[in-house]
Design a protein around this motif. Structure first.
Motif, PDB file in Angstrom:
ATOM      1  N   GLN A  89       0.837  -1.202   0.000  1.00  0.00           N
ATOM      2  CA  GLN A  89       0.000   0.000   0.000  1.00  0.00           C
ATOM      3  C   GLN A  89       0.872   1.252   0.000  1.00  0.00           C
ATOM      4  O   GLN A  89       0.545   2.259  -0.636  1.00  0.00           O
ATOM      5  N   ALA A  90       2.006   1.197   0.702  1.00  0.00           N
ATOM      6  CA  ALA A  90       2.935   2.329   0.696  1.00  0.00           C
ATOM      7  C   ALA A  90       3.521   2.534  -0.689  1.00  0.00           C
ATOM      8  O   ALA A  90       3.689   3.673  -1.161  1.00  0.00           O
ATOM      9  N   ILE A  91       3.861   1.446  -1.372  1.00  0.00           N
ATOM     10  CA  ILE A  91       4.370   1.550  -2.748  1.00  0.00           C
ATOM     11  C   ILE A  91       3.301   2.124  -3.665  1.00  0.00           C
ATOM     12  O   ILE A  91       3.585   2.965  -4.534  1.00  0.00           O
ATOM     13  N   ALA A  92       2.046   1.703  -3.475  1.00  0.00           N
ATOM     14  CA  ALA A  92       0.954   2.246  -4.287  1.00  0.00           C
ATOM     15  C   ALA A  92       0.818   3.747  -4.076  1.00  0.00           C
ATOM     16  O   ALA A  92       0.598   4.514  -5.028  1.00  0.00           O
ATOM     17  N   THR A  93       0.945   4.197  -2.825  1.00  0.00           N
ATOM     18  CA  THR A  93       0.859   5.629  -2.525  1.00  0.00           C
ATOM     19  C   THR A  93       1.999   6.391  -3.184  1.00  0.00           C
ATOM     20  O   THR A  93       1.799   7.459  -3.792  1.00  0.00           O
ATOM     21  N   ALA A  94       3.209   5.851  -3.089  1.00  0.00           N
ATOM     22  CA  ALA A  94       4.367   6.507  -3.707  1.00  0.00           C
ATOM     23  C   ALA A  94       4.204   6.589  -5.216  1.00  0.00           C
ATOM     24  O   ALA A  94       4.489   7.625  -5.832  1.00  0.00           O
ATOM     25  N   ARG A  95       3.743   5.516  -5.811  1.00  0.00           N
ATOM     26  CA  ARG A  95       3.545   5.496  -7.267  1.00  0.00           C
ATOM     27  C   ARG A  95       2.527   6.549  -7.685  1.00  0.00           C
ATOM     28  O   ARG A  95       2.717   7.264  -8.682  1.00  0.00           O
ATOM     29  N   ALA A  96       1.436   6.653  -6.926  1.00  0.00           N
ATOM     30  CA  ALA A  96       0.409   7.643  -7.252  1.00  0.00           C
ATOM     31  C   ALA A  96       0.966   9.052  -7.172  1.00  0.00           C
ATOM     32  O   ALA A  96       0.654   9.913  -8.007  1.00  0.00           O
ATOM     33  N   GLN A  97       1.793   9.320  -6.165  1.00  0.00           N
ATOM     34  CA  GLN A  97       2.383  10.653  -6.034  1.00  0.00           C
ATOM     35  C   GLN A  97       3.272  10.974  -7.236  1.00  0.00           C
ATOM     36  O   GLN A  97       3.244  12.094  -7.758  1.00  0.00           O
ATOM     37  N   ILE A  98       4.040   9.985  -7.676  1.00  0.00           N
ATOM     38  CA  ILE A  98       4.929  10.211  -8.824  1.00  0.00           C
ATOM     39  C   ILE A  98       4.116  10.442 -10.086  1.00  0.00           C
ATOM     40  O   ILE A  98       4.362  11.401 -10.842  1.00  0.00           O
ATOM     41  N   LEU A  99       3.127   9.593 -10.334  1.00  0.00           N
ATOM     42  CA  LEU A  99       2.332   9.724 -11.561  1.00  0.00           C
ATOM     43  C   LEU A  99       1.495  11.000 -11.554  1.00  0.00           C
ATOM     44  O   LEU A  99       1.170  11.535 -12.616  1.00  0.00           O
ATOM     45  N   ALA A 100       1.157  11.499 -10.364  1.00  0.00           N
ATOM     46  CA  ALA A 100       0.401  12.756 -10.260  1.00  0.00           C
ATOM     47  C   ALA A 100       1.297  13.977 -10.372  1.00  0.00           C
ATOM     48  O   ALA A 100       0.800  15.105 -10.384  1.00  0.00           O
ATOM     49  N   GLY A 101       2.606  13.759 -10.424  1.00  0.00           N
ATOM     50  CA  GLY A 101       3.534  14.878 -10.538  1.00  0.00           C
ATOM     51  C   GLY A 101       3.832  15.571  -9.229  1.00  0.00           C
ATOM     52  O   GLY A 101       4.369  16.682  -9.230  1.00  0.00           O
ATOM     53  N   LEU A 102       3.506  14.956  -8.101  1.00  0.00           N
ATOM     54  CA  LEU A 102       3.745  15.574  -6.805  1.00  0.00           C
ATOM     55  C   LEU A 102       5.184  15.420  -6.340  1.00  0.00           C
ATOM     56  O   LEU A 102       5.642  16.170  -5.472  1.00  0.00           O
ATOM     57  N   ALA A 103       5.891  14.426  -6.875  1.00  0.00           N
ATOM     58  CA  ALA A 103       7.292  14.202  -6.504  1.00  0.00           C
ATOM     59  C   ALA A 103       7.971  13.432  -7.623  1.00  0.00           C
ATOM     60  O   ALA A 103       7.349  12.573  -8.257  1.00  0.00           O
ATOM     61  N   ASP A 104       9.228  13.725  -7.866  1.00  0.00           N
ATOM     62  CA  ASP A 104      10.018  12.960  -8.834  1.00  0.00           C
ATOM     63  C   ASP A 104      10.624  11.719  -8.214  1.00  0.00           C
ATOM     64  O   ASP A 104      10.809  10.700  -8.883  1.00  0.00           O
ATOM     65  N   VAL A 105      10.994  11.823  -6.926  1.00  0.00           N
ATOM     66  CA  VAL A 105      11.655  10.716  -6.229  1.00  0.00           C
ATOM     67  C   VAL A 105      10.948  10.488  -4.905  1.00  0.00           C
ATOM     68  O   VAL A 105      10.758  11.427  -4.119  1.00  0.00           O
ATOM     69  N   VAL A 106      10.568   9.234  -4.646  1.00  0.00           N
ATOM     70  CA  VAL A 106       9.886   8.879  -3.398  1.00  0.00           C
ATOM     71  C   VAL A 106      10.617   7.708  -2.748  1.00  0.00           C
ATOM     72  O   VAL A 106      10.923   6.713  -3.408  1.00  0.00           O
ATOM     73  N   LEU A 107      10.874   7.847  -1.465  1.00  0.00           N
ATOM     74  CA  LEU A 107      11.475   6.785  -0.666  1.00  0.00           C
ATOM     75  C   LEU A 107      10.364   6.076   0.100  1.00  0.00           C
ATOM     76  O   LEU A 107       9.592   6.706   0.815  1.00  0.00           O
ATOM     77  N   VAL A 108      10.291   4.742  -0.061  1.00  0.00           N
ATOM     78  CA  VAL A 108       9.306   3.919   0.647  1.00  0.00           C
ATOM     79  C   VAL A 108      10.053   3.057   1.653  1.00  0.00           C
ATOM     80  O   VAL A 108      10.999   2.360   1.294  1.00  0.00           O
ATOM     81  N   VAL A 109       9.627   3.104   2.912  1.00  0.00           N
ATOM     82  CA  VAL A 109      10.336   2.390   3.982  1.00  0.00           C
ATOM     83  C   VAL A 109       9.339   1.660   4.873  1.00  0.00           C
ATOM     84  O   VAL A 109       8.293   2.200   5.226  1.00  0.00           O
ATOM     85  N   GLY A 110       9.704   0.440   5.243  1.00  0.00           N
ATOM     86  CA  GLY A 110       8.933  -0.302   6.239  1.00  0.00           C
ATOM     87  C   GLY A 110       9.878  -1.079   7.131  1.00  0.00           C
ATOM     88  O   GLY A 110      10.889  -1.609   6.660  1.00  0.00           O
ATOM     89  N   ALA A 111       9.573  -1.144   8.425  1.00  0.00           N
ATOM     90  CA  ALA A 111      10.419  -1.882   9.366  1.00  0.00           C
ATOM     91  C   ALA A 111       9.606  -2.262  10.588  1.00  0.00           C
ATOM     92  O   ALA A 111       8.601  -1.624  10.911  1.00  0.00           O
ATOM     93  N   ASP A 112      10.067  -3.306  11.268  1.00  0.00           N
ATOM     94  CA  ASP A 112       9.357  -3.762  12.455  1.00  0.00           C
ATOM     95  C   ASP A 112      10.330  -4.383  13.439  1.00  0.00           C
ATOM     96  O   ASP A 112      11.359  -4.942  13.043  1.00  0.00           O
ATOM     97  N   ALA A 113      10.002  -4.262  14.711  1.00  0.00           N
ATOM     98  CA  ALA A 113      10.660  -4.998  15.781  1.00  0.00           C
ATOM     99  C   ALA A 113       9.571  -5.870  16.388  1.00  0.00           C
ATOM    100  O   ALA A 113       8.765  -5.401  17.188  1.00  0.00           O
ATOM    101  N   ALA A 114       9.527  -7.118  15.962  1.00  0.00           N
ATOM    102  CA  ALA A 114       8.399  -7.990  16.271  1.00  0.00           C
ATOM    103  C   ALA A 114       8.555  -8.646  17.637  1.00  0.00           C
ATOM    104  O   ALA A 114       9.672  -8.879  18.105  1.00  0.00           O
ATOM    105  N   PRO A 115       7.432  -8.981  18.281  1.00  0.00           N
ATOM    106  CA  PRO A 115       7.504  -9.682  19.559  1.00  0.00           C
ATOM    107  C   PRO A 115       7.956 -11.125  19.361  1.00  0.00           C
ATOM    108  O   PRO A 115       7.882 -11.672  18.258  1.00  0.00           O
ATOM    109  N   LYS A 116       8.401 -11.726  20.430  1.00  0.00           N
ATOM    110  CA  LYS A 116       8.734 -13.146  20.387  1.00  0.00           C
ATOM    111  C   LYS A 116       7.451 -13.951  20.461  1.00  0.00           C
ATOM    112  O   LYS A 116       6.527 -13.607  21.199  1.00  0.00           O
TER     113      LYS A 116
END
Length: 398
Positions: A89-116
């Motif tokens: 979904q984050a990639i979809a949002t970044a792609r939409a921003q690029i295709l809409a001309g809102l940004a030329d370069v978008v950084l998409v990041v995801g990370a987690d510190a999961a429980p045991k």
């Protein structure tokens, strides 16, 4: 609005249990992606963070959290949450921003510190949330849910414990070749069979772990990519984030009014939904299953990987085990699946996993996946399913 966007860079923090916060994993992945793209952080016009509910308030506003950690430089920020589909979904949002001309370069990041151990609902009581209900009212942890799906495949399609074990054997062999994977050891079918039963019929080695980790991609417009010297970059051709269609919408709860041993609500609804995720991606990309070189799918359990074969159209309904046995989904086969090692080798770092799938597609389509390389890879697909009708599929092309 439709169109290609370029994947200029990918980066990951190795999966494992590292004892650090999610921000450390995400910023490490982001810096690696920027280095891979050959870009300075100041060239980024937008940051889209895949949110984590386990990181407190910084996790909810992941886009701003990562922008702050990298150093405020004026980029717009967005945070996206869709459970296991958050990264796509984050990639979809970044792609939409690029295709809409809102940004030329978008950084998409995801990370987690999961429980045991098993995931549990976060954020207090939520009686309107099917995930909370199945945990609290039915005691159905994720492995119990996976076991219901596995039992259904055995009852309806004749899949066997040996078939499930071979999925793990295949993915572990690929994971052994991936330096970013948490588990880098080959296993045998006998070792899978000897592992402890967790949720009948699934054994410990049939189920993915929970992990720490991070992943990032740098996306750009095709015009920026050409200006930057990337004449023929890997491109994202389609991103599907469709929802179920009424009336077949009950995806998340076991059906306590029927034989729950082999029935999960309307299991056909879940299968139809996953198939619709892929179908929407194929339609947008003007491609089909026959065009694929590889697939990265959401293998929370060995049985669920088999279900994705059918839902992605790699084979007909009920034919997944046959496809597996033929060797078609193994490295060197007609359509290799989870050549990264999959979640079987990585475990779940929820906001990062769909992004990590795109990282693997990118490396494969560039031809720089090393010992895991799929020869002649030209088209790849990812697949994820999150809670509450959040699904995702990404198609990338060389």
């Amino acid at each position: 609005m439709r169109g290609d966007v370029a994947v200029l860079g990918t980066g990951m923090h190795p999966w494992g249990k590292w004892g650090r916060g999610f921000v450390a994993y995400g910023t490490a992945a982001a810096r690696a992606a920027l280095a891979d793209a050959g870009l300075d952080w100041r060239a980024v016009g937008s940051v889209v963070g895949a949110a984590t509910v386990r990181g407190g308030y910084p996790g909810y506003v992941a886009g701003a959290t990562f922008a702050r950690a990298l150093g405020w430089q004026g980029a717009r920020v967005t945070s996206v949450y869709a459970a296991c589909a958050s990264g796509a979904q984050a990639i979809a949002t970044a792609r939409a921003q690029i295709l809409a001309g809102l940004a030329d370069v978008v950084l998409v990041v995801g990370a987690d510190a999961a429980p045991k151990g098993f995931f549990r609902p976060a954020g207090g009581d939520r009686p309107d949330d099917p995930d909370w209900l199945r945990f609290r009212l039915l005691g159905a942890t994720n492995p119990a849910y996976f076991g219901l799906y596995a039992r259904r495949r055995m009852a309806v399609h004749g899949d066997t414990l040996e078939d499930f074990a071979q999925v793990k054997v295949k993915n572990a062999a690929s994971g052994a070749l991936n330096p970013l994977a948490r588990y880098r050891k080959r296993v045998t079918a006998e070792e899978v069979a000897a592992s402890a039963v967790v949720a009948d019929p699934l054994r410990l080695l049939d189920i993915c772990a929970t992990s720490d980790g991070g992943a990032a991609v740098v996306l750009s417009s095709m015009e920026f990519a050409r200006r930057h010297g990337a004449a023929d970059p890997v491109r994202i051709r389609a991103v599907s984030t469709v929802t179920p269609r009424y009336p077949r919408t009950q995806l998340d709860l076991p059906d306590i009014a029927t034989d729950s041993a082999v029935t999960v609500a309307d299991p056909g609804a879940a299968c139809a939904f996953r198939a619709s995720i892929a179908r929407a991606a194929y339609e947008e990309a003007a491609l089909g299953p026959e065009d694929l070189s590889l697939a990265e799918v959401y293998d929370l359990s060995t049985a669920l990987e088999l279900q994705w074969y059918e839902d992605l159209g790699l084979c007909g309904e009920g034919e997944a085990a046959k496809l597996l046995r033929s060797g078609a989904t193994a490295p060197g086969g007609r359509i290799p699946v989870n050549v990264s090692g999959g979640l079987a080798s990585f475990g779940e770092a929820v906001p990062a996993q769909a992004i990590a799938q795109v990282c693997e597609l990118t490396r494969q389509l560039r031809g720089d996946a090393g010992a895991r390389q799929v020869e002649g890879a030209r088209v790849g697909i990812t697949a994820n399913q999150g809670l509450f009708g959040h699904g995702s599929s990404v198609i990338a092309v060389a």
